[in-house]
Motif scaffolding. Sequence first.
Motif, PDB file in Angstrom:
ATOM      1  N   TYR A   1       1.320  -0.844  -0.124  1.00  0.00           N
ATOM      2  CA  TYR A   1      -0.149  -0.255   0.463  1.00  0.00           C
ATOM      3  C   TYR A   1       0.952   1.196   0.190  1.00  0.00           C
ATOM      4  N   ASP A   2       1.972   1.467   0.874  1.00  0.00           N
ATOM      5  CA  ASP A   2       2.760   2.383   0.525  1.00  0.00           C
ATOM      6  C   ASP A   2       3.369   2.598  -0.572  1.00  0.00           C
ATOM      7  N   LEU A   3       4.185   1.348  -1.199  1.00  0.00           N
ATOM      8  CA  LEU A   3       4.477   1.809  -2.789  1.00  0.00           C
ATOM      9  C   LEU A   3       3.142   2.142  -3.107  1.00  0.00           C
ATOM     10  N   GLU A   4       1.994   2.075  -3.242  1.00  0.00           N
ATOM     11  CA  GLU A   4       1.116   2.696  -4.205  1.00  0.00           C
ATOM     12  C   GLU A   4       1.417   4.019  -4.075  1.00  0.00           C
ATOM     13  N   LYS A   5       1.582   4.715  -2.951  1.00  0.00           N
ATOM     14  CA  LYS A   5       1.816   6.576  -2.559  1.00  0.00           C
ATOM     15  C   LYS A   5       2.970   7.290  -3.679  1.00  0.00           C
ATOM     16  N   LEU A   6       3.673   6.252  -4.244  1.00  0.00           N
ATOM     17  CA  LEU A   6       4.576   6.949  -5.494  1.00  0.00           C
ATOM     18  C   LEU A   6       4.438   6.715  -6.775  1.00  0.00           C
ATOM     19  N   SER A   7       4.792   7.430  -7.761  1.00  0.00           N
ATOM     20  CA  SER A   7       4.481   7.641  -8.823  1.00  0.00           C
ATOM     21  C   SER A   7       5.034   6.164  -9.231  1.00  0.00           C
ATOM     22  N   ASP A   8       4.678   5.955 -10.886  1.00  0.00           N
ATOM     23  CA  ASP A   8       5.688   5.139 -11.689  1.00  0.00           C
ATOM     24  C   ASP A   8       6.772   4.953 -11.592  1.00  0.00           C
ATOM     25  N   SER A   9       6.785   6.466 -12.038  1.00  0.00           N
ATOM     26  CA  SER A   9       8.714   6.432 -12.048  1.00  0.00           C
ATOM     27  C   SER A   9       9.223   6.756 -10.603  1.00  0.00           C
ATOM     28  N   SER A  10       8.712   7.052  -9.816  1.00  0.00           N
ATOM     29  CA  SER A  10       9.975   6.815  -8.362  1.00  0.00           C
ATOM     30  C   SER A  10       9.598   5.327  -8.075  1.00  0.00           C
ATOM     31  N   LEU A  11       8.302   4.585  -8.569  1.00  0.00           N
ATOM     32  CA  LEU A  11       8.483   3.102  -7.852  1.00  0.00           C
ATOM     33  C   LEU A  11       9.751   2.230  -8.579  1.00  0.00           C
ATOM     34  N   VAL A  12       9.664   2.885  -9.671  1.00  0.00           N
ATOM     35  CA  VAL A  12      11.044   1.944 -10.522  1.00  0.00           C
ATOM     36  C   VAL A  12      12.354   2.234 -10.241  1.00  0.00           C
ATOM     37  N   LYS A  13      12.370   3.968  -9.905  1.00  0.00           N
ATOM     38  CA  LYS A  13      13.711   4.136  -9.582  1.00  0.00           C
ATOM     39  C   LYS A  13      13.857   3.099  -8.640  1.00  0.00           C
ATOM     40  N   PHE A  14      12.638   3.201  -7.372  1.00  0.00           N
ATOM     41  CA  PHE A  14      13.169   2.563  -5.621  1.00  0.00           C
ATOM     42  C   PHE A  14      13.831   1.125  -6.306  1.00  0.00           C
ATOM     43  N   VAL A  15      12.878   0.733  -7.271  1.00  0.00           N
ATOM     44  CA  VAL A  15      13.811  -1.108  -7.823  1.00  0.00           C
ATOM     45  C   VAL A  15      14.548  -1.077  -8.091  1.00  0.00           C
ATOM     46  N   MET A  16      14.934  -0.415  -8.712  1.00  0.00           N
ATOM     47  CA  MET A  16      16.003  -0.220  -9.433  1.00  0.00           C
ATOM     48  C   MET A  16      16.887  -0.004  -8.918  1.00  0.00           C
ATOM     49  N   SER A  17      17.478   0.329  -7.697  1.00  0.00           N
ATOM     50  CA  SER A  17      18.159   1.146  -6.245  1.00  0.00           C
ATOM     51  C   SER A  17      18.648  -0.287  -5.798  1.00  0.00           C
ATOM     52  N   GLN A  18      17.561  -0.836  -5.799  1.00  0.00           N
ATOM     53  CA  GLN A  18      17.910  -2.920  -4.648  1.00  0.00           C
ATOM     54  C   GLN A  18      18.767  -3.248  -6.512  1.00  0.00           C
ATOM     55  N   LEU A  19      17.885  -3.301  -7.052  1.00  0.00           N
ATOM     56  CA  LEU A  19      18.881  -4.185  -7.550  1.00  0.00           C
ATOM     57  C   LEU A  19      19.961  -3.653  -8.299  1.00  0.00           C
ATOM     58  N   ARG A  20      20.798  -2.621  -7.817  1.00  0.00           N
ATOM     59  CA  ARG A  20      22.123  -1.832  -7.950  1.00  0.00           C
ATOM     60  C   ARG A  20      22.737  -2.177  -6.432  1.00  0.00           C
TER      61      ARG A  20
END
Length: 493
Positions: A360-379
Amino acid sequence: MELKDSIFTDLVDGHLASLIHGSCISTPTVIVIGGGISGMAAAHILHNASLKVILLESRNRIGGRIHTDYSFGTPVDMGASWLHGVCNENPLAPLIRQLGLKLYRTSGDNSVLYDHDLESCTLFDMEGHQVPRQMVIEVGDVFMKILKETDKVREEHTNDLSVHDAISIVLEKHPELRQEGRAHQVLQWYICRMEAWFAADADMISLKNWDQEHVLSGGHGLMVQGYYPIVKALAKDIDIRLNHRVVRISNGSSNAMVTTEDGTNFIADAIIVTVPLGVLKANLIEFEPKLPDWKVSAISDLGVGNENKIALHFDNVFWPNVELLGVVAPTSYSCGYFLNLHKATGNPILVYMAAGRFSYDLEKLSDSSLVKFVMSQLRNMFPNATDPIQYLVSRWGTDRDSLGCYCYDIVGKPEDVYERLRAPIGNIFFGGEAVSIENEGSVHGAYSAGIMAAENCRAHIMQKIGSIDKIKMVPLSNQVIEATTIPLQISRM
Protein backbone atom coordinates in the motif's frame (compact mmCIF):
# COMPACT_ATOMS: atom_id res chain seq x y z
CA MET A 1 -33.23 -7.70 -20.64
CA GLU A 2 -32.06 -4.09 -20.63
CA LEU A 3 -34.27 -1.17 -19.65
CA LYS A 4 -33.63 2.56 -19.40
CA ASP A 5 -36.82 3.43 -17.54
CA SER A 6 -37.08 4.08 -13.81
CA ILE A 7 -38.90 0.97 -12.65
CA PHE A 8 -37.26 0.44 -9.29
CA THR A 9 -40.43 0.43 -7.15
CA ASP A 10 -42.35 -1.84 -9.49
CA LEU A 11 -39.49 -4.28 -9.68
CA VAL A 12 -39.15 -4.61 -5.92
CA ASP A 13 -42.87 -5.36 -5.76
CA GLY A 14 -42.32 -7.97 -8.43
CA HIS A 15 -45.29 -6.95 -10.59
CA LEU A 16 -43.68 -5.35 -13.63
CA ALA A 17 -40.77 -7.75 -13.60
CA SER A 18 -43.16 -10.70 -13.62
CA LEU A 19 -45.12 -9.15 -16.44
CA ILE A 20 -41.99 -8.60 -18.52
CA HIS A 21 -40.82 -12.10 -17.79
CA GLY A 22 -44.12 -13.66 -18.73
CA SER A 23 -44.66 -11.74 -21.95
CA CYS A 24 -41.16 -11.38 -23.42
CA ILE A 25 -38.75 -13.93 -21.98
CA SER A 26 -39.02 -17.64 -22.65
CA THR A 27 -35.56 -18.63 -21.42
CA PRO A 28 -34.56 -17.85 -17.83
CA THR A 29 -32.02 -15.04 -17.62
CA VAL A 30 -29.08 -14.72 -15.22
CA ILE A 31 -26.91 -11.66 -14.82
CA VAL A 32 -23.35 -12.31 -13.69
CA ILE A 33 -21.60 -9.33 -12.14
CA GLY A 34 -17.82 -9.40 -12.49
CA GLY A 35 -15.66 -10.73 -15.31
CA GLY A 36 -12.91 -12.36 -13.24
CA ILE A 37 -12.40 -16.09 -13.51
CA SER A 38 -15.17 -16.78 -10.98
CA GLY A 39 -17.70 -14.79 -12.98
CA MET A 40 -16.48 -16.24 -16.26
CA ALA A 41 -16.78 -19.78 -14.89
CA ALA A 42 -20.33 -19.12 -13.67
CA ALA A 43 -21.35 -17.59 -17.00
CA HIS A 44 -19.75 -20.47 -18.92
CA ILE A 45 -21.59 -23.07 -16.88
CA LEU A 46 -24.99 -21.40 -17.18
CA HIS A 47 -24.56 -20.72 -20.89
CA ASN A 48 -23.80 -24.40 -21.44
CA ALA A 49 -26.95 -25.18 -19.46
CA SER A 50 -28.97 -23.25 -22.09
CA LEU A 51 -29.78 -20.30 -19.84
CA LYS A 52 -29.56 -16.74 -21.11
CA VAL A 53 -26.53 -15.10 -19.49
CA ILE A 54 -25.41 -11.48 -19.48
CA LEU A 55 -22.07 -10.71 -17.85
CA LEU A 56 -21.46 -7.15 -16.67
CA GLU A 57 -17.84 -6.06 -16.17
CA SER A 58 -16.80 -2.63 -14.92
CA ARG A 59 -13.37 -2.70 -16.57
CA ASN A 60 -12.62 -2.43 -20.28
CA ARG A 61 -11.30 -6.00 -20.19
CA ILE A 62 -12.21 -9.37 -18.75
CA GLY A 63 -10.10 -11.25 -16.21
CA GLY A 64 -10.42 -9.16 -13.07
CA ARG A 65 -7.33 -9.82 -10.95
CA ILE A 66 -6.09 -11.97 -13.80
CA HIS A 67 -4.31 -9.47 -16.02
CA THR A 68 -1.85 -10.81 -18.57
CA ASP A 69 0.00 -7.94 -20.22
CA TYR A 70 1.57 -8.39 -23.66
CA SER A 71 3.31 -5.02 -24.08
CA PHE A 72 6.76 -6.58 -23.50
CA GLY A 73 6.21 -8.83 -26.52
CA THR A 74 5.69 -11.78 -24.18
CA PRO A 75 2.94 -12.55 -21.63
CA VAL A 76 3.51 -11.09 -18.16
CA ASP A 77 0.92 -11.69 -15.43
CA MET A 78 0.51 -8.55 -13.35
CA GLY A 79 -2.03 -10.25 -11.11
CA ALA A 80 -2.46 -13.98 -10.53
CA SER A 81 0.39 -15.99 -12.06
CA TRP A 82 0.72 -19.32 -10.18
CA LEU A 83 -1.27 -22.51 -10.32
CA HIS A 84 -1.27 -23.66 -6.69
CA GLY A 85 -1.43 -27.42 -6.95
CA VAL A 86 0.08 -28.79 -10.18
CA CYS A 87 -1.96 -31.97 -10.24
CA ASN A 88 -4.93 -33.62 -11.91
CA GLU A 89 -7.08 -32.86 -8.86
CA ASN A 90 -6.84 -29.14 -9.56
CA PRO A 91 -10.19 -28.12 -11.09
CA LEU A 92 -8.35 -26.03 -13.68
CA ALA A 93 -6.24 -28.96 -14.87
CA PRO A 94 -8.66 -30.17 -17.61
CA LEU A 95 -8.86 -26.71 -19.14
CA ILE A 96 -5.09 -26.18 -18.92
CA ARG A 97 -4.52 -29.51 -20.65
CA GLN A 98 -7.07 -28.82 -23.36
CA LEU A 99 -5.54 -25.43 -24.15
CA GLY A 100 -2.04 -26.89 -24.17
CA LEU A 101 -0.76 -24.35 -21.64
CA LYS A 102 2.69 -24.86 -20.17
CA LEU A 103 3.57 -24.76 -16.49
CA TYR A 104 6.95 -24.05 -14.92
CA ARG A 105 7.11 -25.71 -11.52
CA THR A 106 8.74 -23.44 -8.93
CA SER A 107 8.40 -25.74 -5.93
CA GLY A 108 7.37 -29.13 -4.73
CA ASP A 109 5.04 -29.92 -1.84
CA ASN A 110 5.68 -28.39 1.60
CA SER A 111 8.16 -25.80 0.37
CA VAL A 112 9.30 -23.58 3.23
CA LEU A 113 8.73 -20.63 0.89
CA TYR A 114 5.30 -21.95 -0.19
CA ASP A 115 5.71 -21.36 -3.92
CA HIS A 116 9.51 -21.63 -4.19
CA ASP A 117 12.16 -24.09 -3.03
CA LEU A 118 15.19 -22.95 -1.06
CA GLU A 119 17.64 -23.95 -3.77
CA SER A 120 15.97 -21.62 -6.26
CA CYS A 121 16.77 -18.46 -4.24
CA THR A 122 19.77 -16.19 -3.87
CA LEU A 123 19.65 -13.61 -1.07
CA PHE A 124 21.54 -10.36 -0.54
CA ASP A 125 21.72 -7.98 2.39
CA MET A 126 20.92 -4.28 2.04
CA GLU A 127 24.58 -3.50 1.35
CA GLY A 128 24.57 -5.85 -1.60
CA HIS A 129 26.53 -8.71 -0.02
CA GLN A 130 25.34 -12.20 -0.91
CA VAL A 131 24.08 -14.26 2.01
CA PRO A 132 25.85 -17.64 2.28
CA ARG A 133 23.58 -20.45 1.12
CA GLN A 134 24.30 -22.47 4.25
CA MET A 135 22.97 -19.63 6.41
CA VAL A 136 19.81 -19.46 4.30
CA ILE A 137 19.26 -23.19 4.78
CA GLU A 138 19.98 -23.12 8.51
CA VAL A 139 17.70 -20.15 9.19
CA GLY A 140 15.03 -21.85 7.06
CA ASP A 141 15.19 -24.83 9.41
CA VAL A 142 14.86 -22.48 12.39
CA PHE A 143 11.86 -20.81 10.79
CA MET A 144 10.13 -24.16 10.41
CA LYS A 145 10.83 -24.95 14.08
CA ILE A 146 9.33 -21.60 15.10
CA LEU A 147 6.20 -22.26 13.08
CA LYS A 148 5.91 -25.71 14.64
CA GLU A 149 6.15 -24.18 18.11
CA THR A 150 3.30 -21.79 17.27
CA ASP A 151 1.05 -24.88 17.27
CA LYS A 152 1.63 -25.13 21.02
CA VAL A 153 0.88 -21.44 21.44
CA ARG A 154 -2.39 -21.96 19.63
CA GLU A 155 -3.31 -24.84 21.94
CA GLU A 156 -2.44 -22.82 25.05
CA HIS A 157 -4.57 -19.79 24.17
CA THR A 158 -8.36 -19.85 24.10
CA ASN A 159 -8.57 -16.62 22.17
CA ASP A 160 -7.10 -16.22 18.73
CA LEU A 161 -3.77 -14.42 18.33
CA SER A 162 -1.89 -13.00 15.38
CA VAL A 163 0.93 -14.99 13.81
CA HIS A 164 3.26 -12.13 14.78
CA ASP A 165 2.28 -12.39 18.46
CA ALA A 166 2.65 -16.16 18.38
CA ILE A 167 6.17 -15.92 16.94
CA SER A 168 7.08 -13.40 19.64
CA ILE A 169 5.84 -15.79 22.33
CA VAL A 170 7.85 -18.66 20.82
CA LEU A 171 11.05 -16.61 20.75
CA GLU A 172 10.47 -15.52 24.34
CA LYS A 173 10.10 -19.14 25.44
CA HIS A 174 12.90 -20.45 23.25
CA PRO A 175 15.74 -17.93 23.13
CA GLU A 176 17.86 -20.51 21.33
CA LEU A 177 15.68 -19.92 18.25
CA ARG A 178 16.44 -16.21 18.17
CA GLN A 179 18.73 -15.05 15.42
CA GLU A 180 21.25 -12.23 15.49
CA GLY A 181 22.84 -10.04 12.87
CA ARG A 182 22.47 -11.19 9.30
CA ALA A 183 20.76 -14.41 10.38
CA HIS A 184 18.03 -12.29 12.00
CA GLN A 185 17.59 -10.48 8.69
CA VAL A 186 17.24 -13.79 6.86
CA LEU A 187 14.58 -14.84 9.37
CA GLN A 188 12.72 -11.60 8.65
CA TRP A 189 12.88 -12.46 4.95
CA TYR A 190 11.21 -15.79 5.59
CA ILE A 191 8.47 -13.96 7.50
CA CYS A 192 8.20 -11.55 4.57
CA ARG A 193 7.64 -14.47 2.20
CA MET A 194 5.02 -15.89 4.55
CA GLU A 195 3.27 -12.51 4.55
CA ALA A 196 3.36 -12.53 0.75
CA TRP A 197 1.40 -15.80 0.73
CA PHE A 198 -1.44 -14.03 2.55
CA ALA A 199 -0.77 -10.55 1.07
CA ALA A 200 -0.96 -9.24 4.64
CA ASP A 201 1.37 -8.50 7.54
CA ALA A 202 1.95 -11.14 10.21
CA ASP A 203 0.26 -9.03 12.88
CA MET A 204 -2.98 -9.21 10.85
CA ILE A 205 -3.02 -12.95 10.17
CA SER A 206 -4.98 -15.38 12.35
CA LEU A 207 -2.86 -17.92 14.24
CA LYS A 208 -5.87 -20.20 14.51
CA ASN A 209 -6.45 -20.36 10.77
CA TRP A 210 -3.21 -19.51 8.96
CA ASP A 211 -2.29 -23.13 8.18
CA GLN A 212 -5.78 -24.55 7.69
CA GLU A 213 -5.95 -23.99 3.93
CA HIS A 214 -6.26 -27.14 1.83
CA VAL A 215 -3.20 -26.89 -0.45
CA LEU A 216 -3.38 -29.28 -3.38
CA SER A 217 -0.49 -31.63 -4.10
CA GLY A 218 2.01 -31.24 -6.90
CA GLY A 219 3.68 -28.04 -5.77
CA HIS A 220 3.27 -24.67 -7.47
CA GLY A 221 3.73 -23.70 -11.10
CA LEU A 222 3.92 -20.47 -13.06
CA MET A 223 1.60 -20.16 -16.04
CA VAL A 224 4.27 -19.66 -18.71
CA GLN A 225 1.80 -18.27 -21.27
CA GLY A 226 -0.10 -16.35 -18.62
CA TYR A 227 -3.59 -16.93 -17.23
CA TYR A 228 -5.47 -14.95 -19.89
CA PRO A 229 -5.91 -17.90 -22.32
CA ILE A 230 -8.08 -19.63 -19.69
CA VAL A 231 -10.30 -16.58 -19.22
CA LYS A 232 -10.54 -16.15 -22.98
CA ALA A 233 -11.63 -19.77 -23.44
CA LEU A 234 -14.34 -19.42 -20.78
CA ALA A 235 -15.59 -16.24 -22.46
CA LYS A 236 -16.44 -17.93 -25.75
CA ASP A 237 -20.04 -17.21 -26.85
CA ILE A 238 -20.85 -15.31 -23.62
CA ASP A 239 -22.74 -12.00 -23.85
CA ILE A 240 -20.17 -9.77 -22.12
CA ARG A 241 -20.80 -6.06 -21.53
CA LEU A 242 -17.55 -4.26 -20.72
CA ASN A 243 -17.45 -0.81 -19.07
CA HIS A 244 -20.68 -1.64 -17.22
CA ARG A 245 -20.09 -0.66 -13.60
CA VAL A 246 -22.89 -1.96 -11.36
CA VAL A 247 -24.01 0.50 -8.68
CA ARG A 248 -27.27 -1.07 -7.44
CA ILE A 249 -28.86 -4.50 -7.13
CA SER A 250 -32.60 -4.65 -6.45
CA ASN A 251 -34.01 -7.97 -5.35
CA GLY A 252 -37.72 -8.50 -6.02
CA SER A 253 -39.99 -11.36 -5.05
CA SER A 254 -39.66 -13.16 -8.37
CA ASN A 255 -37.00 -11.23 -10.30
CA ALA A 256 -34.06 -8.97 -9.69
CA MET A 257 -32.72 -5.82 -11.31
CA VAL A 258 -29.18 -4.52 -11.78
CA THR A 259 -28.49 -0.82 -12.35
CA THR A 260 -25.24 0.35 -13.91
CA GLU A 261 -23.46 3.66 -13.47
CA ASP A 262 -25.03 5.17 -16.58
CA GLY A 263 -28.55 4.40 -15.34
CA THR A 264 -29.17 1.33 -17.49
CA ASN A 265 -31.30 -1.37 -15.83
CA PHE A 266 -31.02 -5.10 -16.48
CA ILE A 267 -33.74 -7.50 -15.33
CA ALA A 268 -33.15 -11.20 -14.72
CA ASP A 269 -34.50 -14.22 -12.91
CA ALA A 270 -31.35 -14.36 -10.78
CA ILE A 271 -28.04 -12.59 -10.23
CA ILE A 272 -24.59 -13.93 -9.41
CA VAL A 273 -22.28 -11.45 -7.67
CA THR A 274 -18.58 -12.22 -8.11
CA VAL A 275 -17.05 -8.79 -7.48
CA PRO A 276 -13.96 -8.71 -5.22
CA LEU A 277 -14.49 -8.65 -1.47
CA GLY A 278 -12.80 -5.24 -1.34
CA VAL A 279 -15.57 -3.79 -3.51
CA LEU A 280 -18.25 -5.24 -1.23
CA LYS A 281 -16.43 -3.92 1.84
CA ALA A 282 -16.37 -0.42 0.34
CA ASN A 283 -20.16 -0.52 -0.26
CA LEU A 284 -19.67 0.47 -3.90
CA ILE A 285 -22.80 -1.50 -4.78
CA GLU A 286 -26.10 -0.55 -3.14
CA PHE A 287 -28.43 -3.44 -2.32
CA GLU A 288 -32.19 -2.94 -2.16
CA PRO A 289 -33.46 -4.16 0.18
CA LYS A 290 -30.32 -3.75 2.27
CA LEU A 291 -28.22 -6.80 2.95
CA PRO A 292 -29.16 -8.57 6.20
CA ASP A 293 -26.86 -8.11 9.17
CA TRP A 294 -25.47 -11.63 8.94
CA LYS A 295 -24.29 -10.97 5.38
CA VAL A 296 -22.84 -7.56 6.25
CA SER A 297 -20.88 -9.04 9.15
CA ALA A 298 -19.59 -11.84 6.91
CA ILE A 299 -18.21 -9.25 4.50
CA SER A 300 -16.47 -7.43 7.36
CA ASP A 301 -15.20 -10.61 9.06
CA LEU A 302 -12.62 -11.40 6.37
CA GLY A 303 -9.52 -9.42 5.54
CA VAL A 304 -8.41 -8.36 2.07
CA GLY A 305 -4.70 -8.42 1.39
CA ASN A 306 -2.71 -6.47 -1.16
CA GLU A 307 0.23 -7.49 -3.35
CA ASN A 308 1.70 -5.49 -6.20
CA LYS A 309 4.19 -6.10 -8.98
CA ILE A 310 6.69 -3.89 -10.75
CA ALA A 311 7.74 -5.73 -13.92
CA LEU A 312 11.03 -4.66 -15.51
CA HIS A 313 11.99 -5.56 -19.08
CA PHE A 314 15.74 -5.39 -19.84
CA ASP A 315 17.73 -5.77 -23.02
CA ASN A 316 20.25 -8.07 -21.31
CA VAL A 317 20.50 -10.43 -18.34
CA PHE A 318 22.84 -9.29 -15.57
CA TRP A 319 21.55 -11.49 -12.73
CA PRO A 320 22.18 -15.14 -11.76
CA ASN A 321 20.19 -18.06 -13.13
CA VAL A 322 17.92 -18.52 -10.10
CA GLU A 323 14.17 -18.14 -9.77
CA LEU A 324 14.05 -15.70 -6.88
CA LEU A 325 16.36 -12.86 -5.81
CA GLY A 326 15.80 -11.67 -2.27
CA VAL A 327 16.82 -8.69 -0.15
CA VAL A 328 17.09 -9.38 3.59
CA ALA A 329 16.62 -6.61 6.17
CA PRO A 330 16.12 -6.01 9.92
CA THR A 331 12.30 -6.10 9.51
CA SER A 332 10.03 -8.07 7.23
CA TYR A 333 8.57 -4.75 6.02
CA SER A 334 11.95 -3.78 4.55
CA CYS A 335 12.67 -7.12 2.88
CA GLY A 336 12.06 -7.60 -0.83
CA TYR A 337 12.19 -10.12 -3.65
CA PHE A 338 12.35 -10.37 -7.44
CA LEU A 339 10.84 -13.14 -9.55
CA ASN A 340 13.19 -14.04 -12.40
CA LEU A 341 11.01 -14.71 -15.43
CA HIS A 342 14.10 -15.35 -17.56
CA LYS A 343 14.53 -18.62 -15.69
CA ALA A 344 11.01 -19.74 -16.55
CA THR A 345 10.37 -18.15 -19.95
CA GLY A 346 13.73 -17.16 -21.44
CA ASN A 347 12.78 -13.47 -21.49
CA PRO A 348 14.97 -10.87 -19.68
CA ILE A 349 12.29 -9.81 -17.20
CA LEU A 350 12.41 -9.33 -13.43
CA VAL A 351 9.25 -8.79 -11.39
CA TYR A 352 9.58 -7.04 -8.03
CA MET A 353 6.81 -8.11 -5.64
CA ALA A 354 5.58 -6.40 -2.48
CA ALA A 355 2.75 -7.33 -0.12
CA GLY A 356 0.81 -6.03 2.87
CA ARG A 357 1.34 -2.53 4.26
CA PHE A 358 4.49 -2.08 2.22
CA SER A 359 2.49 -2.72 -0.93
CA TYR A 360 0.00 0.00 0.00
CA ASP A 361 2.83 2.39 0.80
CA LEU A 362 4.42 1.79 -2.60
CA GLU A 363 1.14 2.74 -4.29
CA LYS A 364 1.60 6.26 -2.92
CA LEU A 365 4.59 6.72 -5.25
CA SER A 366 4.52 7.59 -8.94
CA ASP A 367 5.43 4.91 -11.47
CA SER A 368 8.80 6.52 -12.15
CA SER A 369 9.57 6.75 -8.42
CA LEU A 370 8.64 3.09 -7.96
CA VAL A 371 10.97 2.03 -10.75
CA LYS A 372 13.75 4.18 -9.29
CA PHE A 373 13.29 2.51 -5.89
CA VAL A 374 13.29 -0.98 -7.36
CA MET A 375 16.36 -0.25 -9.47
CA SER A 376 18.20 0.98 -6.37
CA GLN A 377 17.54 -2.44 -4.82
CA LEU A 378 18.87 -4.16 -7.92
CA ARG A 379 21.98 -1.99 -8.14
CA ASN A 380 22.85 -2.80 -4.55
CA MET A 381 23.03 -6.42 -5.67
CA PHE A 382 24.35 -5.82 -9.17
CA PRO A 383 26.21 -2.49 -9.57
CA ASN A 384 26.34 -2.92 -13.35
CA ALA A 385 22.56 -3.30 -13.69
CA THR A 386 21.24 -1.54 -16.78
CA ASP A 387 18.09 0.56 -16.91
CA PRO A 388 14.91 -1.24 -17.98
CA ILE A 389 13.70 -0.62 -21.51
CA GLN A 390 10.06 -1.04 -20.39
CA TYR A 391 8.21 -1.38 -17.12
CA LEU A 392 4.75 -2.17 -15.76
CA VAL A 393 3.23 -1.29 -12.39
CA SER A 394 0.16 -2.74 -10.69
CA ARG A 395 -1.90 -0.83 -8.12
CA TRP A 396 -4.46 -3.35 -6.92
CA GLY A 397 -5.01 -1.73 -3.54
CA THR A 398 -6.29 1.56 -4.96
CA ASP A 399 -7.87 0.14 -8.11
CA ARG A 400 -11.58 0.83 -7.53
CA ASP A 401 -12.48 -2.37 -9.37
CA SER A 402 -10.55 -4.56 -6.93
CA LEU A 403 -9.50 -2.62 -3.78
CA GLY A 404 -7.07 -5.36 -2.82
CA CYS A 405 -5.99 -8.73 -4.11
CA TYR A 406 -7.42 -11.67 -2.20
CA CYS A 407 -8.82 -12.47 1.20
CA TYR A 408 -7.13 -13.82 4.32
CA ASP A 409 -8.30 -14.91 7.78
CA ILE A 410 -8.08 -12.04 10.25
CA VAL A 411 -7.54 -12.55 13.97
CA GLY A 412 -10.75 -13.75 15.59
CA LYS A 413 -12.45 -14.77 12.36
CA PRO A 414 -15.79 -16.55 13.06
CA GLU A 415 -15.88 -20.17 11.93
CA ASP A 416 -18.99 -19.77 9.77
CA VAL A 417 -17.86 -16.68 7.85
CA TYR A 418 -17.41 -18.49 4.53
CA GLU A 419 -20.82 -20.15 4.75
CA ARG A 420 -22.46 -16.78 5.42
CA LEU A 421 -20.52 -15.06 2.68
CA ARG A 422 -21.48 -17.74 0.16
CA ALA A 423 -25.14 -18.04 1.20
CA PRO A 424 -27.66 -16.68 -1.33
CA ILE A 425 -30.24 -14.00 -0.57
CA GLY A 426 -33.42 -14.55 -2.53
CA ASN A 427 -32.49 -14.37 -6.20
CA ILE A 428 -28.92 -13.23 -5.51
CA PHE A 429 -26.02 -15.69 -5.40
CA PHE A 430 -22.39 -15.05 -4.47
CA GLY A 431 -19.14 -16.25 -6.05
CA GLY A 432 -15.54 -15.04 -6.08
CA GLU A 433 -12.37 -16.30 -4.42
CA ALA A 434 -13.49 -15.07 -1.00
CA VAL A 435 -16.34 -17.60 -0.78
CA SER A 436 -14.08 -20.60 -1.41
CA ILE A 437 -13.85 -22.35 1.95
CA GLU A 438 -10.67 -24.36 1.38
CA ASN A 439 -8.93 -22.48 -1.43
CA GLU A 440 -9.55 -18.80 -0.85
CA GLY A 441 -7.01 -16.55 -2.51
CA SER A 442 -6.29 -18.99 -5.36
CA VAL A 443 -7.37 -18.92 -8.99
CA HIS A 444 -8.73 -22.44 -8.84
CA GLY A 445 -10.62 -21.52 -5.67
CA ALA A 446 -12.26 -18.58 -7.44
CA TYR A 447 -13.03 -20.80 -10.42
CA SER A 448 -14.66 -23.47 -8.23
CA ALA A 449 -16.66 -20.83 -6.35
CA GLY A 450 -18.05 -19.56 -9.65
CA ILE A 451 -19.11 -23.05 -10.66
CA MET A 452 -20.76 -23.63 -7.28
CA ALA A 453 -22.66 -20.36 -7.50
CA ALA A 454 -23.83 -21.25 -11.02
CA GLU A 455 -25.03 -24.69 -9.98
CA ASN A 456 -26.95 -23.29 -6.99
CA CYS A 457 -28.41 -20.54 -9.15
CA ARG A 458 -29.52 -22.96 -11.83
CA ALA A 459 -31.18 -25.25 -9.27
CA HIS A 460 -32.98 -22.24 -7.78
CA ILE A 461 -34.33 -21.14 -11.17
CA MET A 462 -35.41 -24.62 -12.22
CA GLN A 463 -37.20 -25.15 -8.92
CA LYS A 464 -38.93 -21.80 -9.29
CA ILE A 465 -40.29 -22.63 -12.74
CA GLY A 466 -41.05 -26.20 -11.75
CA SER A 467 -38.72 -27.91 -14.20
CA ILE A 468 -35.70 -29.03 -12.24
CA ASP A 469 -34.69 -31.51 -14.95
CA LYS A 470 -35.71 -29.42 -17.94
CA ILE A 471 -32.24 -27.96 -18.53
CA LYS A 472 -29.21 -30.18 -18.36
CA MET A 473 -26.17 -28.88 -16.48
CA VAL A 474 -22.88 -29.27 -18.34
CA PRO A 475 -19.82 -28.42 -16.18
CA LEU A 476 -17.50 -27.78 -19.12
CA SER A 477 -17.63 -28.25 -22.87
CA ASN A 478 -17.42 -31.87 -23.98
CA GLN A 479 -14.17 -31.05 -25.74
CA VAL A 480 -12.54 -30.07 -22.47
CA ILE A 481 -13.87 -33.06 -20.54
CA GLU A 482 -12.56 -35.44 -23.20
CA ALA A 483 -9.07 -33.97 -22.81
CA THR A 484 -8.46 -35.48 -19.38
CA THR A 485 -5.94 -37.98 -20.77
CA ILE A 486 -3.69 -35.21 -22.08
CA PRO A 487 -0.83 -34.72 -19.57
CA LEU A 488 -0.02 -31.39 -17.99
CA GLN A 489 3.00 -29.79 -19.66
CA ILE A 490 5.42 -29.14 -16.79
CA SER A 491 9.02 -27.95 -16.99
CA ARG A 492 11.75 -27.10 -14.51
CA MET A 493 14.84 -25.50 -16.06
